[in-house]
Structure formats: structure tokens, C-alpha cells
Design a protein around this motif. Structure first.
Motif, PDB file in Angstrom:
ATOM      1  N   TYR A 123      79.406  -0.823  84.520  1.00 51.74           N
ATOM      2  CA  TYR A 123      78.083  -0.788  83.904  1.00 51.74           C
ATOM      3  C   TYR A 123      77.273   0.423  84.377  1.00 51.74           C
ATOM      4  O   TYR A 123      76.662   1.126  83.564  1.00 51.74           O
ATOM      5  N   TRP A 183      82.163  -9.172  81.194  1.00 51.32           N
ATOM      6  CA  TRP A 183      80.849  -9.060  80.566  1.00 51.32           C
ATOM      7  C   TRP A 183      80.399 -10.406  79.991  1.00 51.32           C
ATOM      8  O   TRP A 183      79.269 -10.833  80.194  1.00 51.32           O
ATOM      9  N   ALA A 204      76.528   2.440  81.044  1.00 49.38           N
ATOM     10  CA  ALA A 204      75.250   2.070  80.417  1.00 49.38           C
ATOM     11  C   ALA A 204      74.316   3.255  80.160  1.00 49.38           C
ATOM     12  O   ALA A 204      73.755   3.361  79.068  1.00 49.38           O
ATOM     13  N   ARG A 261      85.589  -6.945  78.896  1.00 48.67           N
ATOM     14  CA  ARG A 261      84.895  -7.854  77.984  1.00 48.67           C
ATOM     15  C   ARG A 261      84.823  -9.267  78.569  1.00 48.67           C
ATOM     16  O   ARG A 261      83.797  -9.936  78.478  1.00 48.67           O
ATOM     17  N   GLN A 303      77.196 -12.807  81.010  1.00 51.25           N
ATOM     18  CA  GLN A 303      76.177 -13.167  80.026  1.00 51.25           C
ATOM     19  C   GLN A 303      76.039 -14.679  79.847  1.00 51.25           C
ATOM     20  O   GLN A 303      75.256 -15.141  79.031  1.00 51.25           O
ATOM     21  N   TRP A 355      81.394   0.857  74.840  1.00 50.92           N
ATOM     22  CA  TRP A 355      80.262  -0.044  75.046  1.00 50.92           C
ATOM     23  C   TRP A 355      80.291  -1.178  74.026  1.00 50.92           C
ATOM     24  O   TRP A 355      80.128  -2.339  74.362  1.00 50.92           O
ATOM     25  N   THR A 384      80.641  -5.138  74.919  1.00 47.30           N
ATOM     26  CA  THR A 384      79.388  -5.898  74.961  1.00 47.30           C
ATOM     27  C   THR A 384      79.018  -6.639  73.693  1.00 47.30           C
ATOM     28  O   THR A 384      78.239  -7.594  73.767  1.00 47.30           O
ATOM     29  N   TYR A 385      79.498  -6.253  72.535  1.00 48.31           N
ATOM     30  CA  TYR A 385      79.052  -6.905  71.297  1.00 48.31           C
ATOM     31  C   TYR A 385      79.651  -8.286  71.135  1.00 48.31           C
ATOM     32  O   TYR A 385      80.791  -8.532  71.478  1.00 48.31           O
ATOM     33  N   ARG A 434      75.663   5.019  77.014  1.00 48.50           N
ATOM     34  CA  ARG A 434      76.245   4.157  75.989  1.00 48.50           C
ATOM     35  C   ARG A 434      76.054   4.649  74.563  1.00 48.50           C
ATOM     36  O   ARG A 434      76.796   4.252  73.679  1.00 48.50           O
TER      37      ARG A 434
END
Length: 84
Positions: free
Chosen positions: A62, A8, A66, A5, A12, A78, A82-83, A69
Motif C-alpha cells: 500500500y 486487501w 497508493a 487482493r 476491508q 490498484w 482493491t475494486y 495509484r
């Protein structure tokens, strides 16, 4: 997953300490730095950033996850990584 996380969120663009504090576990950030997957901020203008090793770890994860997912075996992982 907390470590992924961190990687990720940095990928981002969440590079500032106040963002990482709200999005990631402190222990995971500290571990990412200790494992040299992430470089800590420098001063007030250079935030966290991924090292080459951190980038490679994230890309490897990933590429594996991905495409799958939405599958029940991977959906939870996932989401946790990612959230926002």
C-alpha cells in the motif's frame, strides 16, 4: 496480485468464507493461508484474519502503490487488488 487482493479484502472486513469466495480466487486464499499471511476461520463466528506478516505485506504494498495509484504503471494493479 490475487494474493494481495485476499489481504486487501480481509483488511476491508470481508472476513467470512462466503464473501471471500465471491471476491477472491480460492487458490490465492489457500496460498495466503499456506504462507501464514492469513488465518482461516474458526467455527461459525471467527472469520479469516490477517496475521502480523499478512498485515505487514499489505502495508508495504500500500505505501508503495497508493501514492501512485492513478499513474498508468500502477492503475491496473490498484484496480485488480482493491475494486469490489
Amino acid at each position: 496480485m490475487p494474493l494481495l487482493r485476499v489481504l486487501w479484502m480481509l483488511a476491508q472486513g470481508m472476513v467470512w468464507q462466503w464473501l471471500m469466495t465471491g471476491l477472491c480466487e480460492k487458490e490465492a486464499v489457500d496460498r495466503a493461508i499456506a504462507e501464514r499471511l492469513v488465518r482461516p476461520p474458526v467455527g461459525d463466528h471467527l472469520g479469516y484474519h490477517l496475521t502480523d506478516e499478512g498485515h505487514q505485506r499489505l502495508v508495504t504494498w500500500y505505501l508503495k502503490i497508493a501514492p501512485q495509484r492513478d499513474h498508468e504503471n500502477f492503475a491496473q494493479q490498484w484496480k485488480k487488488v482493491t475494486y469490489r
